[in-house]
Design an enzyme around this catalytic site. Structure first.
Site, PDB file in Angstrom:
ATOM      1  N   LYS A  13      34.503  68.779  27.808  1.00  0.00           N
ATOM      2  CA  LYS A  13      33.068  68.942  27.528  1.00  0.00           C
ATOM      3  C   LYS A  13      32.251  67.847  28.241  1.00  0.00           C
ATOM      4  CE  LYS A  13      33.466  68.481  22.998  1.00  0.00           C
ATOM      5  NZ  LYS A  13      34.912  68.205  22.825  1.00  0.00           N
ATOM      6  N   ARG A  87      29.186  70.160  15.134  1.00  0.00           N
ATOM      7  CA  ARG A  87      30.625  70.061  14.876  1.00  0.00           C
ATOM      8  C   ARG A  87      30.995  70.765  13.583  1.00  0.00           C
ATOM      9  NH1 ARG A  87      32.003  65.751  18.071  1.00  0.00           N
ATOM     10  NH2 ARG A  87      34.147  65.027  18.067  1.00  0.00           N
ATOM     11  N   ARG A 121      43.099  59.204  29.024  1.00  0.00           N
ATOM     12  CA  ARG A 121      41.676  59.241  29.409  1.00  0.00           C
ATOM     13  C   ARG A 121      41.094  57.838  29.555  1.00  0.00           C
ATOM     14  NH1 ARG A 121      37.495  63.009  26.186  1.00  0.00           N
ATOM     15  NH2 ARG A 121      37.821  61.648  24.402  1.00  0.00           N
ATOM     16  N   ARG A 154      38.791  54.540  25.041  1.00  0.00           N
ATOM     17  CA  ARG A 154      38.161  54.581  23.721  1.00  0.00           C
ATOM     18  C   ARG A 154      39.181  54.255  22.636  1.00  0.00           C
ATOM     19  NH1 ARG A 154      35.101  60.254  23.440  1.00  0.00           N
ATOM     20  NH2 ARG A 154      35.932  60.056  21.326  1.00  0.00           N
ATOM     21  N   ARG A 165      41.990  64.274  14.893  1.00  0.00           N
ATOM     22  CA  ARG A 165      40.785  64.888  15.489  1.00  0.00           C
ATOM     23  C   ARG A 165      41.021  66.386  15.716  1.00  0.00           C
ATOM     24  NH1 ARG A 165      40.022  60.798  20.320  1.00  0.00           N
ATOM     25  NH2 ARG A 165      38.296  62.100  20.999  1.00  0.00           N
TER      26      ARG A 165
HETATM   27  P1  AMP Z   1      33.529  62.550  20.517  1.00  0.00           P
HETATM   28  O1  AMP Z   1      32.963  61.499  21.410  1.00  0.00           O
HETATM   29  O2  AMP Z   1      32.748  63.834  20.556  1.00  0.00           O
HETATM   30  O3  AMP Z   1      35.000  62.764  20.740  1.00  0.00           O
HETATM   31  O4  AMP Z   1      33.370  62.001  19.012  1.00  0.00           O
HETATM   32  C1  AMP Z   1      34.012  60.818  18.586  1.00  0.00           C
HETATM   33  C2  AMP Z   1      33.869  60.660  17.082  1.00  0.00           C
HETATM   34  O5  AMP Z   1      32.488  60.549  16.743  1.00  0.00           O
HETATM   35  C3  AMP Z   1      34.361  61.842  16.265  1.00  0.00           C
HETATM   36  O6  AMP Z   1      35.759  61.776  16.020  1.00  0.00           O
HETATM   37  C4  AMP Z   1      33.550  61.688  14.986  1.00  0.00           C
HETATM   38  O7  AMP Z   1      34.062  60.665  14.165  1.00  0.00           O
HETATM   39  C5  AMP Z   1      32.194  61.223  15.527  1.00  0.00           C
HETATM   40  N1  AMP Z   1      31.296  62.360  15.844  1.00  0.00           N
HETATM   41  C6  AMP Z   1      30.937  62.810  17.069  1.00  0.00           C
HETATM   42  N2  AMP Z   1      30.086  63.844  16.976  1.00  0.00           N
HETATM   43  C7  AMP Z   1      29.888  64.066  15.659  1.00  0.00           C
HETATM   44  C8  AMP Z   1      29.138  65.009  14.919  1.00  0.00           C
HETATM   45  N3  AMP Z   1      28.430  65.965  15.532  1.00  0.00           N
HETATM   46  N4  AMP Z   1      29.171  64.932  13.579  1.00  0.00           N
HETATM   47  C9  AMP Z   1      29.910  63.982  12.935  1.00  0.00           C
HETATM   48  N5  AMP Z   1      30.664  63.078  13.586  1.00  0.00           N
HETATM   49  C10 AMP Z   1      30.667  63.108  14.930  1.00  0.00           C
END
Ligand code: AMP
Length: 207
Positions: A13, A87, A121, A154, A165
């Site tokens: 994404k 999400r 990554r 990360r 996740r």
């Molecule tokens: P990402 O960068 O999209 O992989 O998100 C990393 C982490 O941020 C996730 O595992 C969640 O803990 C939090 N997170 C990201 N987007 C959301 C969202 N829309 N709602 C709630 N938590 C989020």
């Protein structure tokens, strides 16, 4: 253009969002980046959500939704490419109260592939480009080809967190796919291909 990219962690994404942002000159909002900057800034909200992010959990969903939608209202009045939001169906409903989406792009990828991609990554915090130590290594180890910033791994890009996740994605985010399918907005794209081919398919959908 008002679109969202949906898919499991590591589905590409972020990679596609950076390309789309360049092609269409529309802001890219990664909800994860918005939250990570709160954590890095040491705000009260950042302190509250850090523990959930470290575990790959959704956390206090109403509060997080408010913060991200406020960010949207302030920064992306004429269009956006959402990555990682909504999400949950609740987030989709809240977004639907203030914006009408043009498309929801669902990028598919298998669980085995997710784990391989996530554990190797490396991310650029400056220009948001994404690399992989084996599949897409930068020319100079640890340095972003695009902007020269240092690449980081990360803290949640490890095998243990990624398994959680994926579970959270299956339980909370998969229903969002059906939510957009019912609205006739969903476009499914096979994410286990060359990023250029995936990009071509997405731009074909958007045009
Ligand atoms: P990402 O960068 O999209 O992989 O998100 C990393 C982490 O941020 C996730 O595992 C969640 O803990 C939090 N997170 C990201 N987007 C959301 C969202 N829309 N709602 C709630 N938590 C989020």
């Amino acid at each position: 253009m008002k679109i969202t990219l949906i898919g499991p962690p590591g589905s590409g994404k972020g990679t596609q969002a950076v390309r789309l942002k360049e092609k269409y000159a529309v802001p890219h909002i990664s909800s994860g980046d918005v939250l990570r900057s709160e954590v890095a800034g040491g705000t009260d909200f950042g302190k509250q959500i850090k523990q959930y992010m470290d575990k790959g959990e959704i956390g206090p969903v109403e509060l997080i939704t408010k913060v991200i939608l406020n960010y949207l209202k302030e920064n992306c009045k004429s269009g956006f490419i959402f990555d990682g939001f909504p999400r949950t169906v609740y987030q989709g409903e809240e977004l639907g109260k203030i914006e009408t989406l043009h498309a929801a792009i669902f990028i598919t990828v298998s669980e085995d592939e997710i784990i391989k991609r996530i554990t190797g990554r490396r991310s650029c915090n400056e220009c948001k480009n994404i690399f992989h130590v084996v599949y897409n290594p930068p020319q100079k180890e640890g340095i972003c080809d695009n902007c020269g910033a240092e690449l980081v791994q990360r803290s949640d890009d490890n095998e243990k967190t990624v398994i959680n996740r994926i579970r959270v994605y299956n339980e909370e985010t998969k229903p969002v796919i059906e939510f957009y399918e019912k609205q006739g907005l969903l476009h499914k794209i096979n994410g286990e291909r060359n990023p250029d081919d995936i990009f071509k398919d997405i731009t074909a959908v958007l045009s």
